[in-house]
Design an enzyme around this catalytic site. Structure first.
Site, PDB file in Angstrom:
ATOM      1  N   ASP A 171       0.783  -1.228   0.000  1.00 53.04           N
ATOM      2  CA  ASP A 171       0.000   0.000   0.000  1.00 53.04           C
ATOM      3  C   ASP A 171       0.819   1.284   0.000  1.00 53.04           C
ATOM      4  O   ASP A 171       0.393   2.290  -0.544  1.00 53.04           O
ATOM      5  CB  ASP A 171      -0.953  -0.001   1.201  1.00 53.04           C
ATOM      6  CG  ASP A 171      -2.091  -1.005   1.025  1.00 53.04           C
ATOM      7  OD1 ASP A 171      -2.476  -1.253  -0.131  1.00 53.04           O
ATOM      8  OD2 ASP A 171      -2.591  -1.527   2.030  1.00 53.04           O
TER       9      ASP A 171
ATOM     10  N   TYR B  51      -9.804  -0.744   3.498  1.00 53.98           N
ATOM     11  CA  TYR B  51      -9.281  -0.597   4.861  1.00 53.98           C
ATOM     12  C   TYR B  51      -8.959   0.840   5.224  1.00 53.98           C
ATOM     13  O   TYR B  51      -8.404   1.581   4.417  1.00 53.98           O
ATOM     14  CB  TYR B  51      -7.984  -1.409   5.033  1.00 53.98           C
ATOM     15  CG  TYR B  51      -8.237  -2.807   5.549  1.00 53.98           C
ATOM     16  CD1 TYR B  51      -8.579  -3.018   6.876  1.00 53.98           C
ATOM     17  CD2 TYR B  51      -8.140  -3.904   4.712  1.00 53.98           C
ATOM     18  CE1 TYR B  51      -8.830  -4.294   7.350  1.00 53.98           C
ATOM     19  CE2 TYR B  51      -8.388  -5.189   5.186  1.00 53.98           C
ATOM     20  CZ  TYR B  51      -8.734  -5.371   6.504  1.00 53.98           C
ATOM     21  OH  TYR B  51      -8.982  -6.625   6.979  1.00 53.98           O
TER      22      TYR B  51
END
Ligand code: CU
Length: 658
Positions: free
Chosen positions: A312, A397
């Site tokens: 990420d 998320y």
């Protein structure tokens, strides 16, 4: 009964830190003007044109010794590190902003920088415009394409799939209206587009099984259930204002702590020059701390799932996807909120309002206390700590990232995962459905027709610790059981053996130390009042190592997850645990490469790299929104002070009257 009279007069206002552009400090993030000037200097040198894109534009830090000795008011120089995408080629450049010149501009053949806005939009739009997409949707009964939401993912890298060397995004789609339920809650299974964002070509469309959509989940957005009868308000307040001193862009002082913070597109937030005032002198603890990578591999063999092995930070950027914080939910009402400005892909900037909050937390716990039975007295003080928080939202998320500073000299790095699990639509309604066993082989049924796939989260923190200065060593205290020599009554006792690590590498657990191990970073050149070498413990709370085959392609890209703790000599160009270019990478050019020479780490400037991690086997209780799942590690002074520095900690108390 005493009443807290002060509470009656409290208005719940949040504080905001007003910023001027700066820079005020050599560690400040590049300002909008500096970014503009960097692009102008590159253009004047003929290196860029109007179509050029800038996947990375960040402060090029001055040498560590220069920054450490810099004092407020002194002049400082500024430089930018830039990754440039021009006509399909990638270049790295260093631009001397102060000296107004381009110092280097070098082509990097094969480099795959971070994913940019236009690529994401191109992958989505081209897939949705492809005739195969329409066929797949009609096959699944969709008539209104506006109802479909496609969201390109980073692609991972799988040698032998024919996609090597291309700039790929993989595109799953969802049925959704975000006003009704989480945007990603109704996946359209069995379908995925593969798009080359350089050529724009839709290289392939996987159109496999058709699975009915799960129902829109109850419990979110417009379908939020009626709340219970509200509790009387419970809140954290600072009725006389904060004790936090914020200045410049952005220096933070609280109690005995001080540090500098800057926004970074990739890391989210970088803390520098973290120091503790022990009453006699200002003591170095950390030169720099930040998240260096966040790896989330999913555990499904399904071809539309198996590529989901996300990096990420290096693929999208934790700053790039940082979210605005909501007072009273994300941070308490007493927090100070700070807008953060980041470089965009086109040579400009964007500002995320209230992307950082800084607050004092009265934990409700004693900092220390003791009860004396003889006179029934209690002495002690309440614990208050400083929290520096930001929350990147990476698709499904949300990651709450906290740096917590205590009056005891502790620094806790906390990660709180919330948002929602990545889910797969399945035929099973419940665990007695005929398909349940097959559907839950790689995940758990968390709602009817909904499986959340098993996965890991690894948060790698780069910790350039300087315990009383840069020259440190790494030691280990190991607990061994042994005979109780000299005792006539005891059979065994445990003892502590301390050893020093000599070379760079991953720190491999010693299974002979059956009582466990504690790592410490120590300054062998300084002495405390008690004549100890001062040190900090690396308290390992939540650690996770990868248990995948080291030759599994995602694992080759994320070698840094093989061990919890790594140690390297500090080098100016080593910032990222999975390397500078983890997007579409085939191997980890970060930590495994950094330690390959196994150089000496005895009395050197060291960097520790620590993975806070966990394996996530989702539960129905994670649905529809994952309640914040916290994991942490703590840096704790050991032999650093001569006594508890919080003995003199004196938090104010609310006025009370009978
Ligand atoms: Cu998870």
């Amino acid at each position: 009964m005493k009443k807290l009279a002060a509470l009656l007069f409290i208005a719940f206002t949040s504080f905001a830190h007003a910023q001027e552009e700066g820079p005020f400090h050599p560690m400040d993030a590049l300002t909008p003007t500096e970014i503009e000037n960097t692009v102008k200097l590159l253009a004047a040198a003929g290196d860029v044109d109007k179509d050029t894109r800038y996947p990375t534009m960040a402060l090029r830090e001055a040498p560590k010794d220069v920054i450490r000795s810099w004092k407020k008011g002194q002049p400082f120089t500024r430089a930018a590190f830039v990754i440039v995408q021009k006509k399909g080629k990638i270049f790295e450049s260093v631009v001397d902003i102060s000296g107004k010149k381009v110092l280097s501009f070098t082509e990097k053949p094969g480099a795959q920088p971070m994913i940019m806005d236009y690529e994401w939009a191109k992958a989505r739009d081209n897939f949705m415009a492809d005739p195969r997409f329409k066929v797949a949707m009609e096959k699944r009964g969709f008539k209104d394409m506006k109802q479909i939401f496609c969201t390109p993912n980073s692609a991972g890298s799988f040698p032998g799939d024919g996609l090597q060397g291309r700039r790929i995004l993989k595109v799953p789609c969802f049925s959704g209206d975000e006003r009704l339920h989480p945007l990603l809650a109704r996946p359209i299974e069995g379908l995925m587009g593969i798009v080359d964002t350089n050529s724009g070509e839709v290289l392939d469309v996987l159109d496999r099984e058709v699975v009915a959509l799960p129902p829109a989940p109850d419990g979110y957005g417009k379908t939020l259930p009626k709340p219970d009868k509200p509790l009387k308000p419970i809140a954290m307040i600072a009725p006389k204002g904060p004790n936090i001193d914020l200045s410049g862009n952005l220096e933070i002082k609280w109690n005995r702590w001080q540090m500098h913070a800057r926004a970074d597109k990739r890391a989210g937030l970088i803390l520098s020059l973290v120091r503790f005032d022990d009453g006699k002198k200002l003591r170095d603890v950390a030169y720099q701390m930040n998240l260096s990578e966040l790896f989330v591999p999913y555990m499904s063999p399904d071809p539309t799932w198996s590529y989901r092995t996300f990096m990420d930070a290096g693929e999208f950027g934790l700053g790039y996807l940082i979210s605005s914080l909501k007072p009273g939910v994300d941070c308490p009402p007493n927090a100070i909120f700070v807008d953060l400005t980041f470089p965009n892909d086109i040579g400009g900037t964007y500002t995320r309002p209230a992307a950082l909050c800084v607050f004092e937390r009265a934990s409700g716990d004693p900092a220390w206390r003791h009860y004396v039975a003889k006179d029934q007295s209690v002495s002690g003080v309440p614990q208050v700590e400083l929290v520096v928080r930001h929350i990147p939202t990476l698709g499904n998320y949300d990651y709450v990232i906290d740096y917590v500073f205590s009056p005891q000299g502790n620094i806790t790095l906390r990660t709180g995962a919330t948002g929602f699990d990545a889910i797969k639509s399945v035929p099973s309604k419940d665990m007695e459905s005929a398909t349940a066993l097959e559907d839950t082989q790689y995940g758990n049924l968390i709602a009817p027709y909904t499986v959340a796939i098993n996965h890991d989260h690894y948060f790698n923190f780069r910790l350039d610790l300087d315990i009383d200065g840069p020259k440190n060593s790494l030691v280990r205290d190991a607990f061994y059981p042994g005979p109780a020599k000299g005792s006539v009554t005891r059979k065994s006792l445990w003892t502590l053996k301390t050893g020093r690590y000599t070379a760079e590498g991953p720190i491999v657990p010693d299974h002979a130390a059956t009582g466990g191990e504690i790592w410490r970073i120590i300054n062998p050149n300084e002495k405390s009042g008690l004549k100890f070498n001062p040190s900090y413990w690396i308290n390992t709370n939540h650690q996770a190592n990868s248990i995948l085959d080291p030759n599994d392609p995602p694992q080759l890209r994320a070698g840094f997850t093989q061990q919890t703790l790594w140690v390297t000599k500090r080098r100016d160009d080593q910032y990222w645990a999975a390397g500078l270019y983890p997007n579409l990478s085939t191997k980890d050019e970060g930590l495994p490469a950094f330690v390959s020479k196994k150089e000496s780490i005895i009395n050197e400037d060291l960097v520790l790299w620590y993975n806070v991690g966990f394996r996530h086997a989702p539960r129905p209780e994670d649905f529809p929104i994952l309640p914040t799942f916290w994991h942490e590690m703590t840096l704790r002074p050991a032999f650093f002070f001569d006594r508890d520095p919080s003995m003199t900690f004196n938090p104010g108390t609310l006025e009370t009257k009978d």
